[in-house]
Design an enzyme around this catalytic site. Sequence first.
Site, PDB file in Angstrom:
ATOM      1  N   TRP A  75      35.028 -88.017  -6.377  1.00 46.09           N
ATOM      2  CA  TRP A  75      33.996 -87.607  -5.426  1.00 46.09           C
ATOM      3  C   TRP A  75      32.639 -88.196  -5.818  1.00 46.09           C
ATOM      4  CZ3 TRP A  75      33.731 -85.090  -0.821  1.00 46.09           C
ATOM      5  CH2 TRP A  75      32.479 -84.637  -0.426  1.00 46.09           C
ATOM      6  N   TYR A  79      34.046 -91.445  -3.204  1.00 46.55           N
ATOM      7  CA  TYR A  79      35.351 -91.339  -2.546  1.00 46.55           C
ATOM      8  C   TYR A  79      35.502 -89.919  -2.016  1.00 46.55           C
ATOM      9  CZ  TYR A  79      36.511 -95.814  -4.613  1.00 46.55           C
ATOM     10  OH  TYR A  79      36.518 -97.147  -4.959  1.00 46.55           O
ATOM     11  N   CYS A 109      47.932 -90.486   7.611  1.00 44.71           N
ATOM     12  CA  CYS A 109      49.003 -91.292   7.015  1.00 44.71           C
ATOM     13  C   CYS A 109      50.329 -91.064   7.724  1.00 44.71           C
ATOM     14  CB  CYS A 109      49.155 -90.955   5.536  1.00 44.71           C
ATOM     15  SG  CYS A 109      49.714 -89.272   5.227  1.00 44.71           S
TER      16      CYS A 109
END
Length: 115
Positions: A75, A79, A109
């Site tokens: 983080w 990210y 995903c």
Amino acid sequence: YNRISKVEPLQRTFEELGVATWFAGLRREQSSSRRDLAHLTTRSGRYKLLPILEWTDRQVFTYLRAHDLPYHPLWEQGYISIGDWHTTQSLADVEDPSELRFHGIKRECGIHEEL
């Protein structure tokens, strides 16, 4: 790739373990594709429960602090949405946060998409 590496193994594991309820941490504010999600659905013969669907980033932050829980270690490096190493980018690498995962082509995903 996602079907082979994520979706199929998850489905197979659910079957092997006899999972009846799936708890997922999806939140509405994370993307437009999650805005119309329901708190409870059935999918492939099992319940799917989204207990923090209405939580904001601030509520997540407050909960983590209140329970002395750490953020993901990446983080601090920008990210804020973690996926695979080859399709995840930091905030420094993109112009728009929608590009953080899968180079902006898509958000999910596949494990949360209807099959």
